[in-house]
Write a protein that holds these residues in place. Sequence first.
Motif, PDB file in Angstrom:
ATOM      1  N   PRO A  11       0.818  -1.216   0.000  1.00  0.00           N
ATOM      2  CA  PRO A  11       0.000   0.000   0.000  1.00  0.00           C
ATOM      3  C   PRO A  11       0.853   1.267   0.000  1.00  0.00           C
ATOM      4  N   VAL A  12       0.416   2.240  -0.785  1.00  0.00           N
ATOM      5  CA  VAL A  12       1.027   3.569  -0.815  1.00  0.00           C
ATOM      6  C   VAL A  12      -0.095   4.587  -0.618  1.00  0.00           C
ATOM      7  N   THR A  13       0.252   5.797  -0.253  1.00  0.00           N
ATOM      8  CA  THR A  13      -0.771   6.828  -0.131  1.00  0.00           C
ATOM      9  C   THR A  13      -1.125   7.378  -1.506  1.00  0.00           C
ATOM     10  N   HIS A  46       0.395  -4.870   9.736  1.00  0.00           N
ATOM     11  CA  HIS A  46       1.051  -5.198   8.463  1.00  0.00           C
ATOM     12  C   HIS A  46       2.032  -4.097   8.017  1.00  0.00           C
ATOM     13  N   SER A  47       2.139  -3.027   8.805  1.00  0.00           N
ATOM     14  CA  SER A  47       2.940  -1.860   8.400  1.00  0.00           C
ATOM     15  C   SER A  47       2.426  -1.274   7.089  1.00  0.00           C
ATOM     16  N   PHE A  48       1.096  -1.232   6.944  1.00  0.00           N
ATOM     17  CA  PHE A  48       0.450  -0.684   5.757  1.00  0.00           C
ATOM     18  C   PHE A  48       0.055   0.766   5.990  1.00  0.00           C
ATOM     19  N   THR A  49       0.139   1.564   4.945  1.00  0.00           N
ATOM     20  CA  THR A  49      -0.381   2.917   4.990  1.00  0.00           C
ATOM     21  C   THR A  49      -1.730   2.956   4.273  1.00  0.00           C
ATOM     22  N   SER A  50      -2.426   4.085   4.382  1.00  0.00           N
ATOM     23  CA  SER A  50      -3.725   4.243   3.727  1.00  0.00           C
ATOM     24  C   SER A  50      -4.021   5.729   3.597  1.00  0.00           C
ATOM     25  N   THR A  51      -5.120   6.043   2.920  1.00  0.00           N
ATOM     26  CA  THR A  51      -5.603   7.420   2.824  1.00  0.00           C
ATOM     27  C   THR A  51      -7.043   7.466   3.314  1.00  0.00           C
ATOM     28  N   VAL A  52      -7.326   8.372   4.246  1.00  0.00           N
ATOM     29  CA  VAL A  52      -8.681   8.569   4.762  1.00  0.00           C
ATOM     30  C   VAL A  52      -9.175   9.930   4.297  1.00  0.00           C
ATOM     31  N   PHE A  53     -10.268   9.932   3.548  1.00  0.00           N
ATOM     32  CA  PHE A  53     -10.857  11.168   3.036  1.00  0.00           C
ATOM     33  C   PHE A  53     -12.006  11.589   3.952  1.00  0.00           C
ATOM     34  N   VAL A  54     -11.840  12.706   4.646  1.00  0.00           N
ATOM     35  CA  VAL A  54     -12.824  13.107   5.642  1.00  0.00           C
ATOM     36  C   VAL A  54     -13.769  14.173   5.099  1.00  0.00           C
ATOM     37  N   THR A  55     -15.038  14.023   5.445  1.00  0.00           N
ATOM     38  CA  THR A  55     -16.045  15.049   5.189  1.00  0.00           C
ATOM     39  C   THR A  55     -16.022  15.976   6.397  1.00  0.00           C
ATOM     40  N   SER A  56     -15.417  17.138   6.237  1.00  0.00           N
ATOM     41  CA  SER A  56     -15.093  17.980   7.397  1.00  0.00           C
ATOM     42  C   SER A  56     -16.320  18.393   8.195  1.00  0.00           C
ATOM     43  N   GLY A  57     -17.444  18.629   7.544  1.00  0.00           N
ATOM     44  CA  GLY A  57     -18.646  19.048   8.255  1.00  0.00           C
ATOM     45  C   GLY A  57     -19.380  17.926   8.950  1.00  0.00           C
ATOM     46  N   TRP A  58     -19.003  16.678   8.673  1.00  0.00           N
ATOM     47  CA  TRP A  58     -19.625  15.537   9.345  1.00  0.00           C
ATOM     48  C   TRP A  58     -18.914  15.177  10.646  1.00  0.00           C
ATOM     49  N   GLY A  97       0.887   7.665  10.269  1.00  0.00           N
ATOM     50  CA  GLY A  97       1.327   7.552   8.875  1.00  0.00           C
ATOM     51  C   GLY A  97       0.216   7.506   7.856  1.00  0.00           C
ATOM     52  N   THR A  98      -1.034   7.665   8.308  1.00  0.00           N
ATOM     53  CA  THR A  98      -2.171   7.700   7.388  1.00  0.00           C
ATOM     54  C   THR A  98      -2.232   9.056   6.694  1.00  0.00           C
ATOM     55  N   GLU A  99      -2.430   9.063   5.395  1.00  0.00           N
ATOM     56  CA  GLU A  99      -2.667  10.319   4.696  1.00  0.00           C
ATOM     57  C   GLU A  99      -4.116  10.735   4.936  1.00  0.00           C
ATOM     58  N   ILE A 100      -4.322  11.986   5.321  1.00  0.00           N
ATOM     59  CA  ILE A 100      -5.672  12.516   5.499  1.00  0.00           C
ATOM     60  C   ILE A 100      -5.988  13.396   4.305  1.00  0.00           C
TER      61      ILE A 100
END
Length: 254
Positions: free
Chosen positions: A37-39, A80-92, A119-122
Motif C-alpha cells: 500500500p502507498v498513499t 502489516h505496516s500498511f499505509t492508507s488514505t482517509v478522506f474526511v467530510t469535514s462538516g460531518w 502515517g495515514t494520509e488525510i
Amino acid sequence: MYHAVAPDPAPATLGLSVTPDAFAAQMAEVARRGFTPVTTAALAAAWRTGAGLPARPVLVTFDDGYEGVHRYALPVLARHSFTSTVFVTSGWLPGRHTTGGALDTMLSWGQVRELAAAGTEIGGHSHSHPQLDQLDARRLRFEALRCRELVGEELGTAPDSFAYPYGYSSRRVRAAVREAGFGQALAVGNALARRRQGPYALERVTVRRSTTVEQFGRLLEGTSLARDFAVDRALTKGYALARRARGAVRGHWI
C-alpha cells in the motif's frame, strides 16, 4: 475504496461497510499477494516525477471518515505496516463546524490526528458531502476550500488529495478541486487507477459487505472487473445521464 469498518454499522452505511474480520482477512490477502500500500499523494508524486514505486502498489482508501477506521482498521494496518488514505467530510466530524447529516458515528478530530501521526494520509472529501457536479460555482468553491481549510487547521498541514463524494465529478468540479489547492483526486469508476486517467480522475474499486475474499483477490489483481461490476457500471451510466440533464437545466454543467 472502503467506507465504514464496523461489526454493526448504521443501516445507511450497511452495504458499503465491511466487518472488522473481513477487513483483517482482506489486508492479509494484500500481504499474501505481495502488494504494498502507498498513499494517494505518494502515487501521484511518483507518476509526476518518474520516481519508483513498489513492484505491486495498491491504494487502500476510506471515504467519509467513520470512527471504525480508527477503532478497527488502524490496528490491522499497523500490524502489516500498511499505509492508507482517509478522506474526511469535514462538516460531518463532531465539533464547532459540524453541518449535520453524518450517516454513522464519525471520527473525532483527535482521532484524525492520531491516524495522521500513525502515517495515514488525510485527504478531503468536501465539507457537507453534496453531489458536487450539481452545485453552482460559489457553493462548489466553498465545499472544496472549506474542507481543505478545516483539515489544515486541525492537522497543521493542508490535505493534498481529494475524493469526490459519490464519485461524481465533471470538468468544472475537477477544476474547482485543483484551484482549491488539491494536487490529485479520486473518483470511483470500479476500475484500476491508471496514469492516463490524469491526476484528477483516478479510479477505484468498491469493497462492500458482500465482497468475499475470493472476489477481493480479483479486485486486487484487476481480473473480472467487468463481470463483478457490470450492474454498477450500467447504473453509473444512467446516473451520469440524469445528472447531466439536471445540470444542463440549472445552467452549470460542464
